[in-house]
Design a protein around this motif. Structure first.
Motif, mmCIF file in Angstrom:
data_model
loop_
_atom_site.group_PDB
_atom_site.id
_atom_site.type_symbol
_atom_site.label_atom_id
_atom_site.label_comp_id
_atom_site.label_asym_id
_atom_site.label_seq_id
_atom_site.Cartn_x
_atom_site.Cartn_y
_atom_site.Cartn_z
ATOM 1 N N THR A 4 0.802 -1.017 0.165
ATOM 2 C CA THR A 4 -0.036 -0.068 0.017
ATOM 3 C C THR A 4 0.761 1.317 0.149
ATOM 4 O OG1 THR A 4 -0.086 0.115 2.330
ATOM 5 C CG2 THR A 4 -1.894 -1.219 1.336
ATOM 6 N N TYR A 21 -2.404 8.111 -6.764
ATOM 7 C CA TYR A 21 -3.453 7.027 -6.616
ATOM 8 C C TYR A 21 -4.546 7.686 -6.645
ATOM 9 C CZ TYR A 21 -6.617 3.538 -4.433
ATOM 10 O OH TYR A 21 -7.663 2.576 -4.319
ATOM 11 N N ASN A 22 -5.284 8.666 -6.202
ATOM 12 C CA ASN A 22 -6.537 9.140 -6.397
ATOM 13 C C ASN A 22 -6.885 9.407 -7.557
ATOM 14 O OD1 ASN A 22 -7.473 8.456 -3.844
ATOM 15 N ND2 ASN A 22 -6.483 10.402 -2.772
ATOM 16 N N TYR A 25 -7.375 6.459 -9.710
ATOM 17 C CA TYR A 25 -8.754 5.944 -9.368
ATOM 18 C C TYR A 25 -9.941 6.733 -10.091
ATOM 19 C CZ TYR A 25 -12.672 4.487 -6.375
ATOM 20 O OH TYR A 25 -13.741 3.746 -5.971
ATOM 21 N N ARG A 26 -9.884 8.029 -10.235
ATOM 22 C CA ARG A 26 -10.922 8.990 -10.493
ATOM 23 C C ARG A 26 -10.858 8.856 -12.328
ATOM 24 N NH1 ARG A 26 -14.076 9.450 -6.659
ATOM 25 N NH2 ARG A 26 -13.312 10.299 -4.844
ATOM 26 N N GLY A 28 -10.149 6.440 -14.142
ATOM 27 C CA GLY A 28 -10.624 5.191 -14.430
ATOM 28 C C GLY A 28 -12.362 5.327 -14.526
ATOM 29 N N SER A 29 -12.726 5.991 -13.319
ATOM 30 C CA SER A 29 -14.050 6.142 -13.108
ATOM 31 C C SER A 29 -14.614 7.193 -14.508
ATOM 32 C CB SER A 29 -14.687 6.952 -11.860
ATOM 33 O OG SER A 29 -14.190 6.469 -10.938
#
Length: 80
Positions: A4, A21-22, A25-26, A28-29
């Motif tokens: 992690t 990371y964030n 992640y966003r 990908g959304s």
């Protein structure tokens, strides 16, 4: 073994890795919504739902590789 951000980053670069990371992640959304919208426009909502509905299962299978997934620990094993 899973790594992690807290395990691999130190105090000097933890914010950078959390932001990276964030952001991914966003992203990908956003990509999923964009792909779903384009497919729904071109082929209809039914075909899009049939195609994209099981995609998390496909992606999880690709990500897990040739080795079987480790079983999750039960709550009794965790509390020991």
């Amino acid at each position: 073994m899973r790594f992690t951000i807290l395990e691999v980053a130190d105090n000097t670069n933890r914010g950078y890795y959390m932001g990276l990371y964030n952001g991914l992640y966003r992203l990908g959304s956003l990509g999923g919504m964009l792909l779903g919208g384009i497919l729904a426009d071109q082929y209809g909502i039914s075909v899009t739902a049939i195609f994209l509905g099981p995609s998390p299962c496909w992606l999880f299978r690709l990500q897990s590789g040739p080795f079987p997934a480790q079983p999750c620990l039960s709550m009794t094993e965790v509390s020991r």
